[in-house]
Design an enzyme around this catalytic site. Structure first.
Site, PDB file in Angstrom:
ATOM      1  N   LYS A 178      58.491  49.662  80.501  1.00 58.26           N
ATOM      2  CA  LYS A 178      58.601  49.965  81.939  1.00 58.26           C
ATOM      3  C   LYS A 178      57.605  51.022  82.379  1.00 58.26           C
ATOM      4  CE  LYS A 178      60.988  54.118  82.088  1.00 58.26           C
ATOM      5  NZ  LYS A 178      60.695  54.466  80.712  1.00 58.26           N
ATOM      6  N   ASN A 229      67.554  54.674  78.933  1.00 55.38           N
ATOM      7  CA  ASN A 229      68.457  55.560  78.201  1.00 55.38           C
ATOM      8  C   ASN A 229      68.989  56.693  79.082  1.00 55.38           C
ATOM      9  OD1 ASN A 229      68.462  54.294  75.642  1.00 55.38           O
ATOM     10  ND2 ASN A 229      66.436  55.120  75.215  1.00 55.38           N
ATOM     11  N   LYS A 261      59.387  46.738  70.696  1.00 56.83           N
ATOM     12  CA  LYS A 261      60.140  47.289  71.823  1.00 56.83           C
ATOM     13  C   LYS A 261      61.622  47.326  71.477  1.00 56.83           C
ATOM     14  CE  LYS A 261      61.146  48.459  76.116  1.00 56.83           C
ATOM     15  NZ  LYS A 261      60.865  49.811  76.592  1.00 56.83           N
TER      16      LYS A 261
END
Length: 305
Positions: free
Chosen positions: A209, A15, A126
């Site tokens: 991640k 993001n 997710k």
């Protein structure tokens, strides 16, 4: 001559590379990646830097583009994850080279081992892709057989996110670090693979991640692990009148608090796992204050004691 600079693994959110609500265009991504690269380049003077980036918006966009062409069956998520590693890694390496023209920068397509029996495969959580209002999200879910969940005031698609177990390309990453390369790897958490009769095979999932970056930092024996986000600190009671920023905090203390499952919780979990495994320090703070975080004048710093 041996490079004695400490290893720093840095995780940058997807993001941060494509802001919420922005058109998911090449131009917008290039602009945001240039900002991130400028911040990351400043760390190269004092550390051997390994960069892990998110891919939530980008892999969701590829999935939508995938569905638009109906003459070909959609490609699985692990393949789309590999595509985002190439796309974002390529753009990030270009931007970093502009800031660090004398530094070798390498992007590694990375596979990450997961357990085929991970319970996450039965509980997708997710977030990927763009945000929708609830009605639109429900229509998309019905049309494409998606799982959806609320993300703040919006709704988004969710997919399985199994726990990362090991970075398969770890020896290649170590070799490049020994040769003074800045390394971009484990993009989007890496391509999730499981070990089967015919070797490693990809699975339909997107790994967090931050958790992959923590496993990477542990396997590398890194001294520091930095997660960059859009806030200056990890805060208790965030968004309420009782909001309290955390500065230097132990693993035991921070694990007593509750954080949002879809945003801050995995970041805190990743830093705690790294600190416990290595006795190093996990840092969380703003993308725009990387130098201040590493000089301890900003950010939240998590260690064993």
């Amino acid at each position: 001559m041996k490079n004695d600079k400490p290893i720093l693994v840095v995780a940058v959110g997807g993001n941060a590379l494509l802001q919420r609500g922005e058109t998911m265009s090449h131009g917008n991504q290039a602009k945001n990646i240039a900002i991130a690269a400028d911040a990351l380049a400043k760390l190269n003077q004092d550390y051997r830097v390994v960069i892990v980036h998110g891919n939530g918006p980008q892999v969701g966009l590829l999935a939508l583009q995938n569905l638009a062409y109906t003459d070909t069956p959609p490609y699985p998520l692990d393949i789309l994850g590999a595509e985002t590693q190439g796309m974002i890694g390529y753009m990030m390496a270009q931007s970093l080279r502009r800031s660090l023209p004398n530094t070798e920068i390498s992007t590694i397509l990375t596979q990450v081992a997961v357990d085929s029996n991970d319970p996450a495969f039965n509980d997708p959580n997710k977030f990927i892709g763009p945000v929708y209002d609830k009605a639109t999200a429900e229509l998309m879910a019905d049309k494409y057989n998606w799982s959806i969940k609320p993300d703040g005031e919006y709704w988004r698609r969710v997919v399985p996110s199994p726990q990362p177990q090991a970075i398969l390309e770890i020896n290649s990453i170590k070799t490049l670090l020994e040769q003074d390369h800045m390394v971009i790897c484990c993009g989007g958490g890496g391509c999730p693979v499981v070990d089967g009769e015919n070797g490693y095979q990809g699975v339909e999932a997107v790994i967090d991640k931050d958790l992959s970056a923590a496993v990477l930092a542990t396997q590398l024996g890194a001294e520091h692990f930095l997660i960059l986000t859009d806030g200056d600190y990890v805060c208790v009671d965030w968004g309420t009148p009782n909001e309290k920023p955390l500065h230097d905090v132990s693993v035991d203390e921070i694990t007593q608090y509750q954080f949002a499952a879809g945003s801050m919780a995995p970041k805190v979990d990743a830093c705690c796992a790294f600190a416990k495994a290595t006795n190093g320090t996990g840092h969380i703070g703003s993308l725009h204050k990387t130098a201040e975080i590493m000089s301890h004048s900003s950010g939240t710093h998590i260690s064993i004691e």
